[in-house]
Design an enzyme around this catalytic site. Structure first.
Site, short mmCIF file in Angstrom:
data_model
loop_
_atom_site.label_atom_id
_atom_site.label_comp_id
_atom_site.label_asym_id
_atom_site.label_seq_id
_atom_site.Cartn_x
_atom_site.Cartn_y
_atom_site.Cartn_z
N HIS A 244 44.12 -15.93 -24.59
CA HIS A 244 42.90 -15.17 -24.89
C HIS A 244 41.86 -16.07 -25.54
O HIS A 244 42.19 -16.85 -26.42
CB HIS A 244 43.21 -14.00 -25.84
CG HIS A 244 41.99 -13.31 -26.36
ND1 HIS A 244 41.60 -13.37 -27.68
CD2 HIS A 244 41.04 -12.56 -25.72
CE1 HIS A 244 40.48 -12.68 -27.84
NE2 HIS A 244 40.12 -12.18 -26.67
N SER A 245 40.63 -16.01 -25.07
CA SER A 245 39.49 -16.70 -25.67
C SER A 245 39.76 -18.21 -25.77
O SER A 245 40.05 -18.86 -24.77
CB SER A 245 39.18 -16.08 -27.03
OG SER A 245 37.92 -16.49 -27.50
N TYR A 246 39.73 -18.79 -26.97
CA TYR A 246 40.05 -20.21 -27.15
C TYR A 246 41.46 -20.52 -26.67
O TYR A 246 41.75 -21.64 -26.20
CB TYR A 246 39.88 -20.58 -28.63
CG TYR A 246 40.47 -21.91 -29.03
CD1 TYR A 246 39.84 -23.11 -28.69
CD2 TYR A 246 41.67 -21.97 -29.74
CE1 TYR A 246 40.38 -24.33 -29.06
CE2 TYR A 246 42.22 -23.19 -30.12
CZ TYR A 246 41.58 -24.37 -29.78
OH TYR A 246 42.13 -25.57 -30.14
N GLY B 87 42.71 -19.69 -24.02
CA GLY B 87 42.62 -20.08 -22.62
C GLY B 87 42.48 -21.58 -22.45
O GLY B 87 43.07 -22.18 -21.55
#
Length: 277
Positions: free
Chosen positions: A107-109, A111
């Site tokens: 998720h988010s960073y 990724g």
């Protein structure tokens, strides 16, 4: 206790564990003990990697659903210190905590972390991105973010010095205004307040560090995009997902889509797990 005695105890414990599994007909334990006899049926381990300003609890409902469906699920405590070292720590985690094939979910960073880490572990079979950054070689999370939303991002952060930090680095916390308006959009106020109080800071260095060779160039990927995401605009999510040849699912959600649509995201993860077996 001598090494020989300890070895005998461990061996005896292993035999008892195997016997118990066979007696109760536990298929998953049997497959883990004899992976070669049931390789095509073994489900991959799902490893969940949270991003900045969140923690593993944000995957709680998804973890429960996957476990119910027979998957082994692990949550990696992302250090949020450096893209390079966070990815290396994830690699170490995979080597020690998993056996057999793995699906990485970021998720988010997170990724960016799974994109970096998966290049060095051949057991990773697929990547699932949730409202996530999917950098190419030479790109940083901060660079991608500012390319979509030009301007000075510093107003959104409270920068806190930390021990042993490289010169100019700091831990970044989102301000209350930025947290509610861009990170936790679409959630009830009481949930926003709880998440804000528990946010895990990320370093400026981690967001600024450039990625190396991305794993999505050699691995299949799936992407869940929140249409109301104010942290990573939908257009940027779609651009990164298209570039990575990801199978895209859109949900009406903000940046924390896993809290708003856990059933849909669980389905995508299981699709990835099934497709790569």
């Amino acid at each position: 206790m001598s090494r020989t005695a300890r070895s005998r105890r461990l061996t005896a414990a292993a035999v008892l564990l195997l016997a118990g599994s066979l007696a109760t007909g536990t298929g998953a334990a049997d497959a883990a003990t004899h992976p070669s006899t049931n390789h095509t049926q073994a489900k991959p381990t799902v490893v969940l990697v949270h991003g900045a300003w969140a923690d593993g609890a944000s995957f709680g409902s998804i973890q429960a659903r996957l476990t119910h469906d027979g998957y082994t699920v692990l949550t990696f405590a992302n250090p949020l210190k450096s893209l390079r070292t966070d990815s290396a720590d994830l690699n170490s985690f995979l080597k020690v905590k998993t056996t057999g094939p793995v699906i990485l979910v970021g998720h988010s960073y997170g990724g960016a972390v799974i994109t970096e880490a998966a290049t060095t572990d051949p057991r990773v079979r697929g990547l699932v991105y949730i409202d996530a950054f999917v950098p190419d070689q030479g790109e940083s999370v901060l660079g991608l973010a500012t390319s979509a939303t030009p301007g000075d991002p510093s107003a959104a952060f409270d920068a806190v010095p930390y021990a042993g930090a490289p010169a100019g680095d700091a831990e970044l916390y989102l301000t209350k205004g930025a947290f509610d308006a861009t990170f936790a959009t679409g959630l009830p106020k009481n949930q926003q307040q709880d998440l804000f109080a528990r946010q895990e800071p990320v370093t400026l260095g981690a967001l600024s560090q450039k990625a190396t060779a991305p794993a999505w160039k050699t691995l299949p990927s799936w992407y869940v995009a929140g249409t109301d995401d104010k942290s990573i605009p939908l257009a940027l999510q779609q651009k990164m997902a298209t570039r990575a040849h990801s199978q895209v699912t859109t949900v009406k959600a903000g940046h924390l889509a896993m809290l708003q649509h856990p059933a849909t995201i669980t389905h995508v993860i299981e699709e990835a797990a099934t497709s790569t077996r």
